[in-house]
Write an enzyme that holds these catalytic residues in place. Structure first.
Site, short mmCIF file in Angstrom:
data_model
loop_
_atom_site.label_atom_id
_atom_site.label_comp_id
_atom_site.label_asym_id
_atom_site.label_seq_id
_atom_site.Cartn_x
_atom_site.Cartn_y
_atom_site.Cartn_z
N SER A 1 0.87 -1.17 0.00
CA SER A 1 0.00 0.00 0.00
C SER A 1 0.91 1.22 0.00
O SER A 1 1.76 1.35 0.88
CB SER A 1 -0.88 -0.03 1.25
OG SER A 1 -1.95 0.88 1.10
N GLU A 2 0.74 2.12 -0.99
CA GLU A 2 1.75 3.16 -1.17
C GLU A 2 1.76 4.19 -0.03
O GLU A 2 2.66 5.00 0.06
CB GLU A 2 1.65 3.84 -2.54
CG GLU A 2 0.37 4.58 -2.81
CD GLU A 2 -0.59 3.76 -3.67
OE1 GLU A 2 -0.56 2.52 -3.57
OE2 GLU A 2 -1.36 4.38 -4.43
N ASN A 3 0.76 4.15 0.84
CA ASN A 3 0.81 5.03 2.01
C ASN A 3 1.66 4.44 3.14
O ASN A 3 1.70 5.01 4.23
CB ASN A 3 -0.60 5.36 2.50
CG ASN A 3 -1.42 4.14 2.82
OD1 ASN A 3 -1.37 3.15 2.10
ND2 ASN A 3 -2.18 4.18 3.89
#
Lengths: 231, 219
Positions: free
Chosen positions: B45-47
């Site tokens: 998840s890019e966060n």
């Protein structure tokens, strides 16, 4: 150890002046400096440039600062969730600069690392590349992006000590550590502020050198944007 | 013809054991539900998370744990958390094996447009430009045609681009196609009940048809 503790958010943001450039941590509403945002609303400071991945929602986060017209410009990667934002953008009241998320993160990291520019593949061949220097490395094209710095960085951590060491929790870390390093003045709000010596030095995410003021926040709402549960 | 679930199920067949995968918002997120249980993959998840788990139960919702679509999630055992710069460092340096995302248009050279429609509210590109510029393998989940029936698999994209020459494979409601390195959509499979002629009519870009085109098997 140097004591950087201040009483509350109002004291922490006391010298943010009109037209300042701010960085605000958070991804969506996760890991945002809720107490500092509330204090900015109370302060009435105007003409702010806000560097933040998102712009909050209509009635929470940076959305609240948009409602009070305190924001002149947003620098973000995604701003979809906010009707007031859209209205101000279309009417020309608000300026917006959209930046690919990884480029935004790295520009802030560069600002906090003393690196004025770097080359990235993101945006090559798109309108993001317009006016930017491009260069070939090992057969691929990259474009030059420059550092971002702020007058004030407002970050939110889970735990911190009075010398400014910070530990984040879960995905609430996101942009906070880089922003902490890229602020001329960095203000950290934490859920729990402990005396020096209580945090495990092995576990520190942001070393206190980056933090100028720290306080224990209160009444964290931690609003959820998309409450999704297992069926 | 495939519905959204069908597209997600077909894309899940592309997943291989040991992959690190980034799933975009929308249909790509659904792919996670159909990855075979015996496969060990890690979802990024890019966060700032490697190891996205299922959605939480009502009791274990944690506002400090969300995915890139801002949905509440859980973490798999062995997960790792990190900041956004590190997240995109692993994306840019090619550590993520597979990126699955949606598209409004794809060109026969693999250009992709999925972030901006002129005249409409621009929400931003989020992490899409970083992902498409760097991923080794990009699979696009999309509708073959617009609601008005216009092809979205084009000679040249008409919308502002997200990335150049990056899409490797497309799974649409009508077909599975590869984008060839020198241009052209090579038809690999037909969706159930869809004919080659229907795919031809729905594809504006150069379509390459080699021999018999099998119908895909969706379980």
């Amino acid at each position: 150890m140097i004591n950087k503790g201040v009483k509350n958010a109002d004291e922490a943001i006391r010298d943010i002046a009109d037209n300042s450039v701010l960085m605000l941590g958070g991804f969506g509403l996760c890991g945002i400096p809720e107490n500092c945002i509330a204090a900015i609303l109370r302060s009435g400071v105007k003409g702010l440039t806000c560097i933040s991945n998102n712009a909050g929602v209509d009635d929470f986060g940076i959305g609240l600062m948009l409602k009070t017209r305190q924001v002149k410009k947003m620098i973000s990667s995604y701003v979809g969730e906010n009707a007031e934002f859209e209205r101000q953008l279309l009417s020309g009241e608000l300026e917006v600069e959209l930046i690919p998320q990884g480029t935004l993160a790295e520009r802030i990291r560069a600002g906090g690392s003393g690196i004025p520019a770097f080359f990235t593949p993101a945006g090559v061949g798109t309108e993001v590349a317009e006016g930017k220097e491009t260069r070939e490395f090992e057969g691929n094209m990259y474009l030059m992006e420059t550092w971002l710095k702020a007058d004030f960085s407002l970050v939110k951590a889970w735990r911190g000590d009075t010398s400014g060491n910070l530990i984040y929790r879960g995905t609430a870390r996101n942009f906070n550590p880089m922003m902490a390093s890229a602020g001329r003045i960095t203000i950290a709000e934490v859920e729990e502020l402990v005396p020096v010596g209580e945090l495990d030095p092995n576990a520190i995410h942001t070393p206190g050198i980056y933090v100028h003021r720290i306080f224990q926040g209160s009444n964290y709402e931690k609003r959820i944007e998309q409450r999704t549960v297992r069926k | 013809m495939l519905d959204k679930i069908g597209i997600a199920k077909r894309i899940a067949q592309e997943v291989q054991d040991g992959m690190y995968i980034n799933l975009g918002i929308g249909i790509p997120t659904l792919v996670a539900n159909y990855i075979p249980k015996n496969m060990n993959v890690v979802l990024q998840s890019e966060n700032g998370l490697l190891g996205i788990g299922p959605f939480p139960t009502e009791e274990n919702i944690d506002p400090d744990l969300i995915n890139a679509g801002k949905q509440t999630i859980t973490m798999m055992p062995g997960s790792a958390l990190f900041n956004s710069a590190e997240s995109f460092a692993m994306i840019r340096s090619g550590k993520v094996d597979l990126t699955i995302l949606g598209a409004m248009e794809v060109s026969e050279y693999g250009d992709i447009a999925n972030w901006k429609v002129p005249g409409k509210m621009v929400k931003g590109m989020g992490g899409a430009m970083d992902l498409v510029a760097s991923a080794k393998n990009i699979i696009v989940a999309m509708q073959h045609c617009s609601k008005e029936g216009a092809s979205k698999l084009l000679k040249k994209c008409t919308l502002p681009l997200t990335g150049l020459r990056c899409v490797k494979r497309i799974v649409s409601d009508l077909a599975v196609l590869d984008v060839l390195p020198h241009g052209g959509f090579r038809l690999l499979q037909r969706a159930p009940g869809v004919t080659v002629d229907e795919i031809k009519n729905a594809t504006e870009g150069r379509l390459i048809i080699d021999g018999e085109i099998p119908e895909m098997v969706i379980i």
